[in-house]
Motif scaffolding. Structure first.
Motif, PDB file in Angstrom:
ATOM      1  N   GLY A  95       4.410  -4.480  11.220  1.00 12.29           N
ATOM      2  CA  GLY A  95       3.789  -3.072  11.864  1.00 12.29           C
ATOM      3  C   GLY A  95       2.199  -3.731  11.994  1.00 12.29           C
ATOM      4  O   GLY A  95       1.748  -4.849  11.825  1.00 12.29           O
ATOM      5  N   ASP A  96       1.297  -2.833  12.255  1.00 10.22           N
ATOM      6  CA  ASP A  96       0.040  -2.948  12.546  1.00 10.22           C
ATOM      7  C   ASP A  96      -0.808  -3.094  11.399  1.00 10.22           C
ATOM      8  O   ASP A  96      -0.873  -1.913  10.587  1.00 10.22           O
ATOM      9  N   ALA A  97      -1.405  -4.040  11.033  1.00 11.12           N
ATOM     10  CA  ALA A  97      -2.037  -4.427   9.928  1.00 11.12           C
ATOM     11  C   ALA A  97      -3.338  -3.753   9.832  1.00 11.12           C
ATOM     12  O   ALA A  97      -3.763  -3.513   8.587  1.00 11.12           O
ATOM     13  N   SER A  98      -3.754  -3.084  10.681  1.00 13.57           N
ATOM     14  CA  SER A  98      -4.995  -2.394  10.600  1.00 13.57           C
ATOM     15  C   SER A  98      -4.811  -0.791  10.243  1.00 13.57           C
ATOM     16  O   SER A  98      -5.815  -0.321   9.951  1.00 13.57           O
ATOM     17  N   ASP A  99      -3.638  -0.449  10.107  1.00 17.33           N
ATOM     18  CA  ASP A  99      -3.105   0.912   9.657  1.00 17.33           C
ATOM     19  C   ASP A  99      -3.048   0.576   8.242  1.00 17.33           C
ATOM     20  O   ASP A  99      -1.641   0.475   7.879  1.00 17.33           O
ATOM     21  N   SER A 100      -3.758   0.387   7.439  1.00 13.49           N
ATOM     22  CA  SER A 100      -3.673   0.193   6.020  1.00 13.49           C
ATOM     23  C   SER A 100      -2.702   0.854   5.185  1.00 13.49           C
ATOM     24  O   SER A 100      -2.066   0.573   4.272  1.00 13.49           O
ATOM     25  N   ALA A 101      -2.792   2.473   5.531  1.00  8.40           N
ATOM     26  CA  ALA A 101      -1.933   3.343   4.664  1.00  8.40           C
ATOM     27  C   ALA A 101      -0.558   3.013   4.971  1.00  8.40           C
ATOM     28  O   ALA A 101       0.236   2.979   4.212  1.00  8.40           O
ATOM     29  N   ALA A 102      -0.186   2.631   6.150  1.00 10.83           N
ATOM     30  CA  ALA A 102       1.424   2.585   6.557  1.00 10.83           C
ATOM     31  C   ALA A 102       1.821   1.255   5.859  1.00 10.83           C
ATOM     32  O   ALA A 102       2.740   0.795   5.342  1.00 10.83           O
ATOM     33  N   MET A 103       0.919   0.155   6.102  1.00  8.76           N
ATOM     34  CA  MET A 103       1.122  -1.209   5.482  1.00  8.76           C
ATOM     35  C   MET A 103       1.106  -1.183   3.992  1.00  8.76           C
ATOM     36  O   MET A 103       2.107  -1.650   3.407  1.00  8.76           O
ATOM     37  N   ASN A 104       0.169  -0.300   3.346  1.00  6.85           N
ATOM     38  CA  ASN A 104       0.445  -0.173   2.042  1.00  6.85           C
ATOM     39  C   ASN A 104       1.957   0.373   1.309  1.00  6.85           C
ATOM     40  O   ASN A 104       2.353  -0.051   0.465  1.00  6.85           O
ATOM     41  N   ILE A 105       2.162   1.278   2.065  1.00  5.84           N
ATOM     42  CA  ILE A 105       3.524   2.041   1.885  1.00  5.84           C
ATOM     43  C   ILE A 105       4.516   0.962   2.026  1.00  5.84           C
ATOM     44  O   ILE A 105       5.396   0.797   0.995  1.00  5.84           O
TER      45      ILE A 105
END
Length: 128
Positions: A95-105
């Motif tokens: 995924g997009d690593a700049s979308d920290s919320a999605a990456m963290n989940i």
């Protein structure tokens, strides 16, 4: 050593040697077991107990069951964005690593799943 290896070492290294499930080995049958692999494959490490104790010892209010940052903090592992991004790369995040919320989940689910795959006993509700 990768970041996930640091997580595994922090969790499985805290358990008594006889409760750690050895990783699958490519050694030939009858070959000596690797150092530290004294348990039978049916045994596992109680990840919940170890992380709950790590949170208690930290003296912080950490929610490791829902937060990858808190899980890393409980284990005294770098929880910075750069470290989490490196862990995501290590575990195959696409995924997009700049979308920290999605990456963290995604990271939290991936770490819990990999701990389970490596002999960790984790709550079933965290494996969804």
């Amino acid at each position: 050593m990768g970041i996930f290896d640091s997580i595994k070492k922090a969790i499985f290294g805290e358990a008594k040697a006889e409760t750690v499930a050895p990783a699958p080995s490519s050694a030939a049958p009858g070959a000596p077991a690797p150092a530290g692999a004294t348990a039978t494959p049916s045994q596992s490490v109680d990840v919940t107990a170890i992380l709950d104790e790590a949170v208690r010892v930290s003296g912080q209010k950490l929610d490791w069951k829902h937060s990858i940052v808190d899980l890393l903090k409980a284990l005294k592992i770098d929880s910075s964005f750069a470290a989490r991004k490196a862990l995501a790369t290590e575990l195959g995040y696409s995924g997009d690593a700049s979308d920290s919320a999605a990456m963290n989940i995604w990271l939290h689910k991936a770490v819990i799943k990999k701990l389970s795959e490596n002999g960790g006993k984790v709550p079933a509700d965290l494996l969804d």
